[in-house]
Design a protein around this motif. Structure first.
Motif, PDB file in Angstrom:
ATOM      1  N   ARG A  71       0.755  -1.231   0.048  1.00  0.00           N
ATOM      2  CA  ARG A  71      -0.052   0.099  -0.028  1.00  0.00           C
ATOM      3  C   ARG A  71       0.816   1.379  -0.134  1.00  0.00           C
ATOM      4  O   ARG A  71       0.554   2.264  -0.833  1.00  0.00           O
ATOM      5  CB  ARG A  71      -0.997  -0.076   1.427  1.00  0.00           C
ATOM      6  N   GLU A  90      -2.625   2.929  10.527  1.00  0.00           N
ATOM      7  CA  GLU A  90      -2.226   2.290   9.686  1.00  0.00           C
ATOM      8  C   GLU A  90      -3.450   2.041   8.743  1.00  0.00           C
ATOM      9  O   GLU A  90      -4.568   1.749   9.173  1.00  0.00           O
ATOM     10  CB  GLU A  90      -2.040   0.852  10.443  1.00  0.00           C
ATOM     11  N   GLY A  91      -3.142   2.405   7.444  1.00  0.00           N
ATOM     12  CA  GLY A  91      -4.181   2.527   6.464  1.00  0.00           C
ATOM     13  C   GLY A  91      -4.572   1.019   6.047  1.00  0.00           C
ATOM     14  O   GLY A  91      -3.779   0.166   5.924  1.00  0.00           O
ATOM     15  N   THR A  92      -5.699   0.744   5.883  1.00  0.00           N
ATOM     16  CA  THR A  92      -6.182  -0.594   5.210  1.00  0.00           C
ATOM     17  C   THR A  92      -7.115  -0.462   4.046  1.00  0.00           C
ATOM     18  O   THR A  92      -8.001   0.441   4.103  1.00  0.00           O
ATOM     19  CB  THR A  92      -6.886  -1.347   6.380  1.00  0.00           C
ATOM     20  N   GLN A 106     -13.164   4.733   8.986  1.00  0.00           N
ATOM     21  CA  GLN A 106     -12.858   4.954   7.518  1.00  0.00           C
ATOM     22  C   GLN A 106     -12.016   6.351   7.593  1.00  0.00           C
ATOM     23  O   GLN A 106     -11.276   6.765   6.817  1.00  0.00           O
ATOM     24  CB  GLN A 106     -14.255   5.337   6.650  1.00  0.00           C
ATOM     25  N   TYR A 127      -8.553   5.106   9.143  1.00  0.00           N
ATOM     26  CA  TYR A 127      -7.682   3.974   8.512  1.00  0.00           C
ATOM     27  C   TYR A 127      -7.670   3.946   7.217  1.00  0.00           C
ATOM     28  O   TYR A 127      -7.489   2.968   6.622  1.00  0.00           O
ATOM     29  CB  TYR A 127      -8.060   2.627   9.531  1.00  0.00           C
ATOM     30  N   ALA A 128      -8.075   4.868   6.326  1.00  0.00           N
ATOM     31  CA  ALA A 128      -7.993   5.083   5.028  1.00  0.00           C
ATOM     32  C   ALA A 128      -6.663   4.919   4.473  1.00  0.00           C
ATOM     33  O   ALA A 128      -6.072   5.410   5.312  1.00  0.00           O
ATOM     34  CB  ALA A 128      -8.626   6.178   4.465  1.00  0.00           C
ATOM     35  N   VAL A 129      -6.302   4.296   3.400  1.00  0.00           N
ATOM     36  CA  VAL A 129      -4.955   4.419   2.951  1.00  0.00           C
ATOM     37  C   VAL A 129      -4.419   5.462   2.592  1.00  0.00           C
ATOM     38  O   VAL A 129      -3.306   5.850   2.821  1.00  0.00           O
ATOM     39  CB  VAL A 129      -5.019   3.254   1.784  1.00  0.00           C
ATOM     40  N   GLU A 130      -5.343   6.362   1.876  1.00  0.00           N
ATOM     41  CA  GLU A 130      -4.668   7.700   1.275  1.00  0.00           C
ATOM     42  C   GLU A 130      -4.238   8.712   2.237  1.00  0.00           C
ATOM     43  O   GLU A 130      -3.118   9.235   2.299  1.00  0.00           O
ATOM     44  CB  GLU A 130      -5.781   8.244   0.516  1.00  0.00           C
ATOM     45  N   ALA A 156      -2.862   8.073   5.221  1.00  0.00           N
ATOM     46  CA  ALA A 156      -1.507   7.482   5.777  1.00  0.00           C
ATOM     47  C   ALA A 156      -0.541   7.606   4.809  1.00  0.00           C
ATOM     48  O   ALA A 156       0.672   8.200   5.132  1.00  0.00           O
ATOM     49  CB  ALA A 156      -1.842   5.953   6.024  1.00  0.00           C
TER      50      ALA A 156
END
Length: 612
Positions: free
Chosen positions: A24, A283-285, A469, A472-475, A477
């Protein structure tokens, strides 16, 4: 930038925790060049030997395979002297401050290889026995002879320390090798513990900044794991002290530290981290982009997720469920714990809880169903299946669940009931119910209140999903790490700063032309005239050579020293020269080293300690 990702894991595929996070991160930050340095070795014939694809946009994978060499003569004596001081810092509380210098001195002595064999030799074994018998050593714990070190304890400790220090034997600290860490712009350790060792050495040898990411505090996990370790007390005490001092040294030397929660941030500050260097990055997931779970099951079901060890709280939820079943007929409990084959404590805990379930529900065996899964790492698909089968998700441990487990549960849209320990209050917030630890009555009352009110369950489930959301969103992070990388790069001193002068902390003093000049086939002499007549005009010098040159120039007496410290040409300079000048300026400004003699002491302290 060139970023070296450092990991302790041997499995670095996309299916592993580190590999999934690397995938990621590197895909979101495609403007940087990432290379993975893995300390763990993959055994030949294993499932991961040469079959795992590299995660994300990694440009390569480097493993810490030690070079076959033997230390002789002065190098062997220096290495043994440094190892003696390292052991002394582990067993004598008054010598704990010598851990860092001894570690760097040991790395200096074994830089050419041969350290791995020396640490498993009879000489290293004798040093451990001598350290335990020293007058100031604190090796005995408990009453009687239970804590007295034995010969077998020394054998075990020698093997464990040699395995922990194998990073010092990695072929990554030679400026003549293209795969070395000297070519990186910064090092990013994925987790604490042994993963920080290459980063510490890269900073010591080349001045490369270090950033540490801990999604779960490594020191706390080590202490938890050694509860069930098959070692005697002296060995456990020695190894836990090693990891404690290593964590403290890593926190001191890191430019930035990114814990996965504010709870871990407080722990890191307690363990020696500077509060100004700690930034919480959740931590983004990719689960944040998935839809919520489907409709609730027809039969009310509690889903418990956690480890089977006693601190996981499985016994508490079983006793709470016995009270709950008396009020809600037909309610069920789904236990989703770590798979069998874990630690001895986990196996004993799972066996005890199965016996307890049979005792509490002798005529209703279908009330509690045990489902083996990975309740600690990975297993995202199985966790999502468990979430969809539940009405309420329960965490009842006494030490707090991993933040990602709570985040995955909240993302499913199911309401969460958790004990108020660890980071649970920070993550769940007002979107779930918190109860005291080890209180079955309070846990049963919270679950009963949610089972009676479907509207409240839906409201809390939706609120928890939105909160997870957001955190822990990926963007977000990836954006946070993009900014942190640039912040570390902006701290590098200007490459044109004269030796001995205060560093001009201009943002991005090492411009792109520095790297172009270093990698160009044009001779370095045509790009950057040497600052003094004795400079080499061939291949661009790297940081190791520049450090040696800094030492020589700092100790030259006489009135000609100021002339030798004049600023180099403003034209593009080789990357090695930029790093060297940056290191000299960094010592001059950051650590208060003002004179040449003091600078030599700062750069050569570990070497002098190793020489004894």
């Amino acid at each position: 930038m060139r970023i070296a990702l450092l990991t302790e894991s041997a499995s670095v595929g996309t299916g592993s925790a580190e590999g999934g996070w690397c995938d990621r991160l590197t895909r979101e930050l495609a403007e940087h060049e990432f290379e993975l340095y893995a300390l763990g070795s993959v055994r030949a014939g294993s499932a991961h030997a040469g079959t795992e694809p590299l995660p994300g946009r990694l440009s390569g994978l480097r493993r810490a395979d030690p070079r076959p060499a033997v230390l002789h003569g002065r190098a062997r004596r220096r290495a043994l002297s440094a190892y003696r001081e390292l052991l002394r810092s582990l067993v004598e509380p008054a010598a704990a401050e010598g851990f860092g210098p001894a570690l760097y001195a040991l790395a200096e002595a074994g830089r050419g290889g041969g350290l791995a064999a020396l640490l498993r030799s009879g000489a290293a074994l004798r040093l451990i026995e001598t350290a335990w018998k020293a007058p100031g050593a604190v090796a005995v714990s408990g009453s009687g002879s239970a804590g007295e070190p034995l010969v077998r304890d020394a054998l075990v400790a020698a093997d464990l320390l040699a395995n922990c220090l194998r990073a010092l034997s990695a072929p990554w600290y030679d400026e003549r090798r293209p795969e070395g860490l000297g070519a990186a712009d910064l090092c990013h350790a994925l987790g604490g513990g042994l993963a920080v060792l290459p980063g510490l050495l890269a900073k010591h040898f080349y001045g490369i900044p270090l950033i540490i990411t801990e999604h779960s505090l490594h020191l706390r996990e080590r202490a938890r794991g050694y509860r069930d370790a098959p070692y005697r007390r002296p060995v456990r005490a020695l190894m836990l002290t090693f990891f404690r001092l290593l964590a403290r040294e890593a926190y001191r030397q890191a430019g930035l530290i990114t814990p996965g929660s504010s709870f871990d941030q407080r722990w890191q500050v307690h363990c020696g981290a500077d509060p100004a260097t700690v930034r919480v990055v959740y931590e983004g997931t990719p689960g944040a982009d998935l839809p919520a779970a489907d409709a609730e099951p027809e039969v009310h079901t509690l889903v418990w997720i956690g480890p089977a060890e006693p601190y996981g709280g499985l016994e508490t939820v079983l006793r709470a469920f016995a009270r709950l079943r008396a009020e809600h007929e037909g309610v069920r409990l789904l236990v989703h714990s770590a798979p069998a084959g874990g630690s001895r404590a986990a196996e004993a805990g799972a066996r005890h809880c199965r016996e307890l379930a049979a005792e509490l529900f002798p005529e209703q065996p279908e009330a509690v169903r045990f489902q083996a899964g990975d309740g600690s790492r990975g297993g995202a698909g199985r966790l999502r299946d468990a979430h969809e089968k539940g009405t309420v998700i329960v965490f009842s441990g006494t030490e707090g669940p991993r933040p990602m487990l709570v985040a995955e549960a909240m993302l499913s849209g199911r309401p969460v009931v958790a004990t108020d320990v660890g980071a649970a209050r920070e993550l769940v917030g007002p979107t779930g119910l918190l109860v005291p630890a080890e209180d079955p009555e309070a846990l049963a009352a919270a679950c009963s209140a949610l089972l009676r009110d479907p509207e409240r369950r839906a409201r809390l489930g939706n609120a928890g999903r939105l909160r997870a959301q957001e955190l822990y969103a990926v963007e977000p992070a990836a954006v946070a790490f993009r900014d942190l990388y640039l912040e570390l790069a902006s701290r590098l001193p200007n490459a044109e700063t004269p030796f001995g002068a205060p560093a001009a902390r201009r943002p991005f003093g090492r411009t792109a032309e520095v790297r172009v000049a270093a990698e160009s086939p044009v001779p370095a002499s045509a790009l950057a005239p040497p600052a003094d007549p004795g400079a080499v005009t061939g291949r661009p010098r790297r940081a190791g050579a520049m450090l040696a040159e800094l030492r020589r120039r700092a100790v030259r007496p006489g009135p000609e020293a100021p002339e030798q410290r004049r600023a180099p040409s403003p034209d593009p300079v080789p990357v090695g020269a930029g790093i060297g000048a940056g290191l000299g300026a960094d010592f001059a400004e950051g650590s208060g080293v003002g004179t040449g003699a003091e600078l030599v002491g700062a750069l050569s302290g570990a070497e002098e300690a190793g020489a004894g």
